[in-house]
Design a protein around this motif. Structure first.
Motif, PDB file in Angstrom:
ATOM      1  N   VAL A 172       0.785  -0.995  -0.033  1.00 19.57           N
ATOM      2  CA  VAL A 172       0.110   0.124  -0.011  1.00 19.57           C
ATOM      3  C   VAL A 172       0.947   1.202   0.042  1.00 19.57           C
ATOM      4  N   VAL A 173       0.897   2.109  -1.119  1.00 20.05           N
ATOM      5  CA  VAL A 173       1.538   3.282  -0.903  1.00 20.05           C
ATOM      6  C   VAL A 173       0.855   4.449   0.041  1.00 20.05           C
ATOM      7  N   PRO A 174       1.573   4.761   1.246  1.00 19.75           N
ATOM      8  CA  PRO A 174       1.005   5.461   1.997  1.00 19.75           C
ATOM      9  C   PRO A 174       0.715   6.897   1.786  1.00 19.75           C
ATOM     10  N   PRO A 175      -0.388   7.524   2.442  1.00 17.93           N
ATOM     11  CA  PRO A 175      -0.726   8.946   1.999  1.00 17.93           C
ATOM     12  C   PRO A 175       0.440   9.793   2.116  1.00 17.93           C
ATOM     13  N   GLY A 176       0.328  11.062   1.473  1.00 21.07           N
ATOM     14  CA  GLY A 176       1.577  11.766   1.450  1.00 21.07           C
ATOM     15  C   GLY A 176       2.483  11.806   0.442  1.00 21.07           C
ATOM     16  N   ASN A 177       3.258  12.898   0.361  1.00 21.90           N
ATOM     17  CA  ASN A 177       4.198  13.180  -0.556  1.00 21.90           C
ATOM     18  C   ASN A 177       5.508  12.408  -0.340  1.00 21.90           C
ATOM     19  N   ARG A 178       6.280  11.944  -1.485  1.00 21.55           N
ATOM     20  CA  ARG A 178       7.245  11.384  -1.358  1.00 21.55           C
ATOM     21  C   ARG A 178       8.623  12.313  -1.388  1.00 21.55           C
ATOM     22  N   SER A 179       8.391  13.638  -1.869  1.00 21.55           N
ATOM     23  CA  SER A 179       9.115  14.474  -2.076  1.00 21.55           C
ATOM     24  C   SER A 179       8.996  15.679  -1.295  1.00 21.55           C
ATOM     25  N   ALA A 180       9.806  16.030  -0.299  1.00 16.54           N
ATOM     26  CA  ALA A 180       9.823  17.089   0.464  1.00 16.54           C
ATOM     27  C   ALA A 180       9.528  18.604  -0.249  1.00 16.54           C
ATOM     28  N   GLN A 181       9.934  18.758  -1.344  1.00 14.06           N
ATOM     29  CA  GLN A 181       9.811  19.786  -1.984  1.00 14.06           C
ATOM     30  C   GLN A 181       8.735  19.667  -3.373  1.00 14.06           C
ATOM     31  N   GLN A 182       8.034  20.461  -3.676  1.00 11.34           N
ATOM     32  CA  GLN A 182       7.193  20.534  -4.877  1.00 11.34           C
ATOM     33  C   GLN A 182       8.107  20.316  -6.155  1.00 11.34           C
TER      34      GLN A 182
END
Length: 322
Positions: free
Chosen positions: A25-35
């Motif tokens: 399962v891919v967890p919620p949230g972004n993998r990258s700290a910056q856009q």
């Protein structure tokens, strides 16, 4: 011709061997700290309109916040395809933040849908109707594919490999997307309703939507009805949900990842398209990583999906988890 039949058939072959990491399962949230960087075209359009991404986001968020009927339509469309409505909301937010401004009232989309239905136009390029174009012998491998998704995906693949940017039978073809060349009869970059769905995607999803909802199948020879469908919120939201469902299924069955908990990933795929191809590429990359003893790489968001995940707490207030 036989080589092309084999190539196209391979694109649609069932993938029966799942990777060792299947079911992650891919967890919620972004993998990258910056856009991630926003493409130049989006930045240029935003400057030309003398606005900002935040202002455009606030405008589409305001439409969702004010319009209970729109939120109910989003929930109903999502339910038909068994997905969280936050995925549909995320796609809408991303499109209207980075492509075009949302209209202030949902009713405007209905008015435009009727206007297209009453217009006279067809899907053509340089005097050639798309129906005549896909009768060319290069498209023969697609003829026996029964499902609209497979059939139009096949045609798009043939366009990219045999026609795009090439001269065929003495006629030159633009180095541009199939959808942009044949399915934008008024002007390049025109907009397509609250979901910004393009006509080719709608044609691809036609059978899937019909089978799940009973809505009439779309016909590329009836351009007015295709445009009405993608402009009418009562119909296009169903197609948006179907498109997102396809992406979720592709990543689960091909790449072995459950992306249903991460609307930033589904929004990214809605933005970039070709979820099957991207899932296959990720599966191949992760197989190589596994041979090196490395952990699999999770699907990653682009600039568009990053915004959706970043704004998720606020969006979730409009679509509480059930």
């Amino acid at each position: 011709m036989r080589r092309w039949i084999v190539v196209v058939a391979g694109l649609f072959a069932a993938l029966t061997v799942l990777p060792a990491w299947a079911g992650v399962v891919v967890p919620p949230g972004n993998r990258s700290a910056q856009q991630p960087d926003v493409p130049f075209g989006s930045a240029s359009r935003t400057r030309a309109m003398k606005t900002t991404y935040e202002a455009k986001y606030r405008k589409v968020f305001g439409l969702l916040q004010r319009d209970q009927a729109l939120r109910d339509k989003i929930r109903a469309a999502a339910a038909q395809f068994g997905i969280d409505p936050i995925h549909v909301a995320g796609a809408i937010v991303g499109e209207h933040t980075y492509n075009v401004d949302a209209y202030d009232r949902l009713q405007t989309y209905y008015v435009k849908a009727i206007a297209y239905l009453n217009s006279s136009f067809a899907f053509t390029h340089d005097g050639e109707n798309v129906d005549d174009f896909i009768q060319r012998p290069q498209f023969a491998p697609c003829a026996d594919l029964s499902d609209s998704y497979d059939r139009w995906t096949c045609r798009e693949t043939i366009w990219n490999t045999r026609f795009r940017g090439k001269s065929v039978d003495g006629k030159g073809f633009p180095n541009n997307r199939f959808s942009a060349v044949f399915f934008q009869p008024f002007y390049a970059g025109q907009t397509f309703g609250i979901g910004q769905l393009n006509p080719l995607t709608a044609l691809m999803m036609s059978d899937f939507v019909h089978d799940r909802t009973g809505l009439p199948r779309l016909d590329h020879k009836n351009a007015q009805e295709v445009y009405r469908t993608i402009m009418d919120p009562d119909r296009t939201l169903t197609y948006v949900a179907a498109t997102l469902r396809k992406s979720i299924d592709a990543y689960e069955t091909i790449a072995g990842f459950d992306i249903s908990k991460n609307p930033g990933i589904t929004s990214t795929l809605y933005n970039v398209g070709d979820p099957e191809g991207r899932a296959r590429a990720l599966k191949t990359e992760n197989a190589a990583r596994a041979r090196r003893g490395e952990a699999p790489r999770l699907p990653e968001e682009n600039y568009y999906g990053w915004l959706v995940n970043d704004k998720l707490p606020e969006l979730r207030e409009l679509f509480p988890s059930s």
